[in-house]
Design an enzyme around this catalytic site. Structure first.
Site, PDB file in Angstrom:
ATOM      1  N   LYS A 159       0.836  -1.205   0.000  1.00 48.92           N
ATOM      2  CA  LYS A 159       0.000   0.000   0.000  1.00 48.92           C
ATOM      3  C   LYS A 159       0.865   1.247   0.000  1.00 48.92           C
ATOM      4  O   LYS A 159       1.549   1.535   0.977  1.00 48.92           O
ATOM      5  CB  LYS A 159      -0.931   0.058   1.209  1.00 48.92           C
ATOM      6  CG  LYS A 159      -1.956   1.188   1.071  1.00 48.92           C
ATOM      7  CD  LYS A 159      -2.610   1.572   2.373  1.00 48.92           C
ATOM      8  CE  LYS A 159      -1.857   2.657   3.116  1.00 48.92           C
ATOM      9  NZ  LYS A 159      -1.898   3.989   2.490  1.00 48.92           N
ATOM     10  N   GLU A 211       9.667  14.931  16.490  1.00 50.90           N
ATOM     11  CA  GLU A 211       9.977  14.862  15.068  1.00 50.90           C
ATOM     12  C   GLU A 211       9.098  15.850  14.309  1.00 50.90           C
ATOM     13  O   GLU A 211       7.875  15.795  14.385  1.00 50.90           O
ATOM     14  CB  GLU A 211       9.729  13.439  14.541  1.00 50.90           C
ATOM     15  CG  GLU A 211      10.174  13.280  13.108  1.00 50.90           C
ATOM     16  CD  GLU A 211      10.037  11.841  12.603  1.00 50.90           C
ATOM     17  OE1 GLU A 211       9.036  11.191  12.944  1.00 50.90           O
ATOM     18  OE2 GLU A 211      10.946  11.392  11.886  1.00 50.90           O
ATOM     19  N   GLY A 253       3.093   3.204  13.894  1.00 55.87           N
ATOM     20  CA  GLY A 253       3.832   1.975  14.162  1.00 55.87           C
ATOM     21  C   GLY A 253       3.367   1.299  15.435  1.00 55.87           C
ATOM     22  O   GLY A 253       3.194   0.076  15.483  1.00 55.87           O
ATOM     23  N   CYS A 287      13.106  10.385   7.855  1.00 56.91           N
ATOM     24  CA  CYS A 287      13.014   9.891   9.229  1.00 56.91           C
ATOM     25  C   CYS A 287      14.379   9.943   9.926  1.00 56.91           C
ATOM     26  O   CYS A 287      14.447  10.111  11.133  1.00 56.91           O
ATOM     27  CB  CYS A 287      12.469   8.472   9.255  1.00 56.91           C
ATOM     28  SG  CYS A 287      13.231   7.419   8.033  1.00 56.91           S
ATOM     29  N   GLY A 304       6.889   4.479   8.568  1.00 55.43           N
ATOM     30  CA  GLY A 304       6.033   5.641   8.783  1.00 55.43           C
ATOM     31  C   GLY A 304       6.234   6.195  10.179  1.00 55.43           C
ATOM     32  O   GLY A 304       7.305   6.033  10.767  1.00 55.43           O
ATOM     33  N   SER A 305       5.216   6.811  10.708  1.00 56.89           N
ATOM     34  CA  SER A 305       5.363   7.487  11.992  1.00 56.89           C
ATOM     35  C   SER A 305       5.398   6.482  13.146  1.00 56.89           C
ATOM     36  O   SER A 305       4.858   5.380  13.048  1.00 56.89           O
ATOM     37  CB  SER A 305       4.200   8.455  12.207  1.00 56.89           C
ATOM     38  OG  SER A 305       3.019   7.726  12.434  1.00 56.89           O
ATOM     39  N   GLU A 332       9.798   0.602  10.694  1.00 49.41           N
ATOM     40  CA  GLU A 332      10.844   1.613  10.502  1.00 49.41           C
ATOM     41  C   GLU A 332      10.150   2.944  10.755  1.00 49.41           C
ATOM     42  O   GLU A 332       9.365   3.400   9.937  1.00 49.41           O
ATOM     43  CB  GLU A 332      11.419   1.498   9.096  1.00 49.41           C
ATOM     44  CG  GLU A 332      12.806   2.073   8.969  1.00 49.41           C
ATOM     45  CD  GLU A 332      12.757   3.542   8.658  1.00 49.41           C
ATOM     46  OE1 GLU A 332      12.747   4.340   9.624  1.00 49.41           O
ATOM     47  OE2 GLU A 332      12.717   3.892   7.476  1.00 49.41           O
TER      48      GLU A 332
END
Lengths: 305, 294, 493
Positions: C198, C403, C255, C306, C250-251, C272
């Site tokens: 996706k 972040e 996650g 990231c 992703g974030s 990740e």
């Protein structure tokens, strides 16, 4: 020695270190700049005006120098509005000929000196060489540093010699050739740059053109960054002259990109930046004519000298 | 008149010391016949908190010891454990093993420690890598311990299971907070005594006894535990543990289906279970036409 | 020598004089459809809901194409196709043949690299210089690297017999759309798994172009399925009972949701996640190259990275010099049209992300940090943020803790090695770190002390297919790239 030169001499063993891979990456990034259309024309004309048109050969004669000087004044008469080159660069014995040939054109005469290209002569000989060139009418002197002494770690000797030559130059502007192709590492290029600037160089210059590699973008970048740091340390501007190996228009534009993005607009003129080159002018001219006509050019249509 | 034996008080092990639980509570696990095995500490979440603090404090020292030294210490544990064979056999028997099975389990535990002692200074050599990147950089990947590892020790095979989950984590430089078998906790405390006399610095291993139903949510949710090794088989506990672990993205490994009594129930991949991979880049100066060469 | 105060009277001037004319990358060779459906079982099929959503060029705010929104049913269809392909074709194929398909995909990407680069820049806002020189070549290289692993897996795991996991569900972010697709697909396929991927909702186009390419490559239908959509599509994939493995980039927030969602299932997971990397400059560093590393660290890809070096630590003795150099360098960064070959910093990926960044900039100001931004002009339409830095930041400022995922750098100073190690590790994240010093033994010391999965010493933001990437702590677990990138897609007897 000019009064703006700092009175304290730094310890040249402590000059900043350079990471060669990082320098290569930065230089490569300048080369990704795409210079098109009016920016290209303006850049090419600027590059022409920065050229030190050079002949430094054992077989140089008075006639050869006169031909070169005519070329310097008349780069390509078919194209209106071209600048002249900045200077003609010759051996001391031919300074007088060049001076006469250039007359009131505004084009300066630069002379190599100090036992160019090796520099392997006693200091009095080098100083005489310098004084002779200046007496013959040189506006600018391109000296070489003593690379052997540099490698021996005698930085003070190298410094003193440059300072002495600078004094011998009088009003002439002094370009100090580091001969980076003999220095081994970018750390040494940085160190030699600082020695030259602190000793009074008006310009620092990469190469004699007699040693390979001559000017490269990474080497020039390290020297530009040294000039930048020196400017902030002392308030004094120093000029830059990459010499040897730059024979095509596109790399010349990339040098200008590098100059602009490293030192800014104050250096974007032939008072502070020169290309030492013998073949660059014609390639720049071909590109300019191509921009004007839309046709790719042949060297048959451009006079050699 | 025969001599009255001196009974052992089982305490917990935190930061190299043997306190009782701060809660003052106890529980009495029983053998197969329903006899009490003793008054064991029913540790509280505050004991867990203290254990994690002790473990975290011990981490820099333990993880930065030379691998060779960690190997020597693991070997030392094996030596001391061997010398206490009779005591461990007696405890295993009290917890329901036959004498023969108990002896085998103790021997296997010693051998397993020796096995992992040998791995301490070798797994890095076998599994780390120099990576041939396409740019002018030297690039290598090495393994580093995750940090504070919570071990929920297997409920059965209460000595060799405990050693089999503990030794790989220690070999890899982690510090441990260990929850002993709830029904068979005796060996865990005696093992703590072995550890204390085997040059294992205080805090590197901390042992709690008590109820997993009470302590597991805190193992899962504690923000300063980096990884959990779960050696049991409760499906509900696994789900709760994995869910709670998300609070600080804990690494959870499930080892409940292993039969630790098998002679081959060990491998270096169990060390990697509690290792992170760190990759380092550095430029390679390219002067005089030299290539990177890696 | 001039004192710091006297130096402040001096300045370099970059805005006047010679400038570069526009140099737009040509787009006439790009083939894009107005509407893209879901790629399931080797064919493009309409979503069962018939719903499509627009994907927007963030530099112009214009719609580029419409993309299907996959619902639960569609995801189920994709998983079924992946399962069938796994059972009937992919798991039975000799590994060397599997590898050849992956090599073929690598080659096809190389052949069509420029088209992919242009679409990547149009859909995501990143400068063409980066999509052309970084994203697309690295994506092709990643397939090329893992293709060769397909028939050599037993050599990667001594004394073990690796087997594929089965069907992998993969969810990727919007910052490196094609590259992240490659990071996910290449190792999954090489290890013998089939995939439902996706892409991110704001940047689906290169993944869909990749679907076309995969179809053209002759890869058996169902081995790779690509379903577009937003969070709900991803959730459907994560919770699908017949997915054996979830790989997510992703974030950290999402996650953690995934980690919770798969609790109690047998799904393997790799995450990740976010980062707040320390980039540490010592006084003996090669400062000019360090400044370049800082710029690459935080302004690369508009800071949508990231592993961005968003926390700069500069030793106090050189802080003045480094900040001055950095500010000068910011003046030379060209911000604007992502398709212009001279653009250094492109458009912010979405309106939502721009708001997040602006909120953080406002927060930084209100926290009392000293604000500086590049003086560049910005285009009228589109989502833009000037390269920004904050000085006078302390560890307790939220802009130094959270972040931001934008071109915003927070700068702190330090005095000693132990102080900076403490501060660098004082974060829940642990993805990456930068160290700049000329002293080798210091690099090895700090390299060891950093609790982070990637350490860049005297360089920053370098990537390579052979180099494992992934984090410690809340930056996730599992590695992508290199030999270590294989294990997450394998099980062992």
């Amino acid at each position: 020695m000019s009064s703006s030169v700092p009175t304290t001499i730094p310890d040249f063993r402590l000059t900043p270190t350079i990471d060669q891979v990082g320098v290569e990456e930065r230089a490569a990034r300048f080369r990704t700049r795409s210079i098109k259309k009016e920016a290209k024309v303006a850049g090419l004309k600027l590059a022409l005006s920065m050229i030190d048109l050079t002949t430094l050969e054992g077989q140089d004669t008075e006639n050869k120098v006169r031909q070169l000087c005519y070329k310097a004044r008349h780069l390509h008469d078919a194209y209106d509005g071209l600048p002249t080159v900045a200077a003609v660069c010759v051996y001391p014995s031919l300074v007088r000929v060049a001076k006469q040939a250039l007359g009131d054109s505004g084009i300066r005469v630069a002379s190599v000196a100090t036992a160019f290209p090796s520099g392997q002569a006693p200091m009095p000989v080098k100083l005489d060489d310098t004084r002779f060139a200046v007496a013959e009418g040189a506006d600018e002197v391109d000296m070489v540093i003593s690379r052997g002494r540099f490698h021996q770690g005698e930085y003070n000797y190298v410094y003193d010699e440059i300072a002495a030559v600078k004094a011998a130059c009088g009003e002439a502007r002094l370009k100090v050739i580091l001969e980076t192709g003999e220095l081994g590492t970018l750390d040494s290029v940085r160190r030699a740059s600082e020695i030259a600037m602190h000793a009074g160089a008006d310009f620092i210059k990469t190469s004699t053109g007699k040693i390979k590699p001559a000017a490269t973008m990474p080497v020039t970048l390290v020297m530009l960054e040294a000039i930048r740091d020196f400017y902030f340390q002392t308030g004094k501007m120093v000029g830059m002259k990459p010499a040897g190996g730059i024979s095509a228009a596109k790399p010349a534009l990339h040098y200008l990109v590098m100059l602009k993005e490293t030192l800014g607009n104050a250096w974007m003129n032939n008072h502070w930046f020169r290309f030492g080159a013998s073949r660059l002018a014609n390639d720049v001219l071909m590109q300019l004519v191509k921009q004007q006509t839309g046709r790719y050019q042949s060297s048959d249509y451009f006079s050699k000298d | 008149m025969s001599r009255i034996p001196v009974l052992k008080t089982y305490k917990i092990y935190i930061g190299g010391k043997f306190p009782r639980t701060e809660s003052g509570r106890f529980y009495q696990p029983e053998d197969a016949k329903g006899n009490s095995l003793g008054n064991l500490c029913r540790s509280s979440r505050k004991d867990l908190r203290n254990a994690v603090v002790a473990a975290r404090a011990a981490f820099p020292g333990w993880s930065s010891r030379p691998a060779f030294n960690r190997g020597q210490i693991l070997y030392r544990i094996a030596e001391v454990l061997e010398g206490r064979t009779d005591q461990f056999v007696a405890e295993l028997v009290a917890q329901g093993s036959t004498a023969k099975a108990a002896t085998k389990e103790v021997e296997l535990s010693v051998d397993r420690l020796v096995y992992y002692a040998g791995w301490c200074d070798k797994y890095q050599q076998v599994f780390s890598a120099v990576n041939p990147v396409a740019s002018n950089h030297f690039n290598f990947s090495i393994y580093e311990p995750m940090g504070v590892v919570a071990i929920v020790a297997p409920e059965e095979s209460s000595l060799v299971g405990l050693i089999s989950t503990l030794a790989p984590a220690l070999a890899g430089g982690n510090v441990v907070v260990l929850l002993a078998s709830q029904s068979k906790p005796l060996c865990s405390i005696t093992l703590a005594e072995v550890l204390q006399t085997s040059d294992v610095p205080g805090g590197v291993v901390n042992v709690l006894t008590g109820f997993d139903s009470e302590l597991l949510p805190h193992f899962a949710g504690h923000m300063d535990i980096n990884a959990v090794i779960y050696g049991r088989q409760g499906a509900d506990q696994i789900e709760a543990l994995q869910r709670g672990a998300a609070e600080n993205v804990k690494r959870v490994s499930l080892l409940g289906d292993r039969n630790w009594l098998e002679a081959e129930a060990h491998d270096p991949y169990l060390i990697l279970n509690t290792q992170e991979v760190k990759t380092t880049w550095h430029p390679i100066e390219k002067v005089g036409g030299s290539a990177s060469g890696y | 020598m001039l004192k710091n105060k006297e130096q402040e009277r001096l300045a370099l001037e970059f805005s006047q004089g010679w400038s570069y004319a526009p140099a737009p990358e040509s787009t006439d060779h790009v083939q894009l459809q107005e509407r893209y459906s879901l790629f399931i079982d080797g064919k493009f099929v309409a979503p069962s809901s018939k719903k499509y959503f627009p994907t927007v060029n963030p530099a112009t705010e214009q719609v580029i194409a419409e993309v299907a929104e996959a619902g639960k049913k569609d995801v189920d269809k994709a998983v079924k196709a992946a399962r069938k392909a796994y059972d009937e074709v992919w798991s039975k194929m000799p590994a060397s043949e599997r590898g050849k398909y992956i090599f073929r995909i690598a080659r096809l990407i190389q052949e069509r690299a420029r088209e992919f680069a242009v679409i990547e820049s149009m859909d995501g806002g990143k400068p063409i210089r980066e999509s052309r020189d970084v994203d697309i070549p690295l994506a092709a290289n990643h397939f090329f690297y893992y293709a060769g692993w397909a028939d050599k897996l037993s050599y990667a795991f001594p004394n073990r017999r690796p087997r594929p996991v089965g069907v992998a569900g993969q969810i990727i972010p919007w910052n490196f759309p094609l590259l992240m697709a490659a990071w996910k697909l290449a190792p999954a396929l090489a290890t013998g798994n089939t995939v439902v991927l996706k892409p991110a909702e704001t940047t689906p186009l290169t993944a869909l172009k990749l679907a076309e390419l995969i179809r053209d490559s002759g890869l058996p239908p169902g081995v790779v399925n690509i379903v577009t959509g937003a969070g709900a599509t991803g959730a459907a994939l994560v919770s699908h009972p017949d997915v054996d493995k979830i790989a997510f980039t992703g974030s950290t927030e999402v996650g953690k949701m995934i980690q919770r969602a798969v609790a109690g299932t047998n799904k393997k997971v790799t995450l990740e996640l976010g980062g707040k990397a320390a980039n540490i400059i010592f006084e003996d560093a090669p400062l000019d190259q360090a400044v370049e590393g800082i710029v690459n660290g935080i302004y690369f890809n508009q800071g949508h990275v990231c592993c961005a070096g968003s926390r700069l630590f500069v030793q106090e003795s050189v802080a003045h010099t480094v900040v001055r150099k950095l500010k000068d360098r910011l003046k030379t960064l060209i911000v604007g049209d992502p398709l212009d070959k001279n653009t250094d910093v492109g458009a912010i990926n979405s309106a939502g992300q721009l708001k997040t960044i602006r909120d953080y900039i406002a927060l930084g100001k209100s926290e009392g940090a000293e604000f500086y931004e590049s003086p560049c002009a910005l285009p009228q339409a589109g989502y833009w943020c000037r390269p920004t830095l904050f000085t006078g930041v302390s560890q307790s400022h939220r802009i130094a803790q959270e972040e931001i995922f934008g071109p915003v750098l927070s700068i702190q100073t330090f005095r000693t090695v132990s102080e900076v190690i403490d501060k660098a590790n004082n974060t829940p994240y642990g993805l990456s770190a930068g160290i700049w010093t000329d002293k080798g033994s210091k690099i090895f010391n700090l390299g060891q002390q950093m609790r982070a999965g990637v350490v860049w010493a005297n360089t920053y933001n370098k990537f390579d297919p052979t180099s494992p990437f992934g984090g410690y702590k809340e930056s996730g677990f599992g590695r992508e790239g290199g030999l270590q990138g294989l294990a997450p897609y394998l099980q062992f007897d």
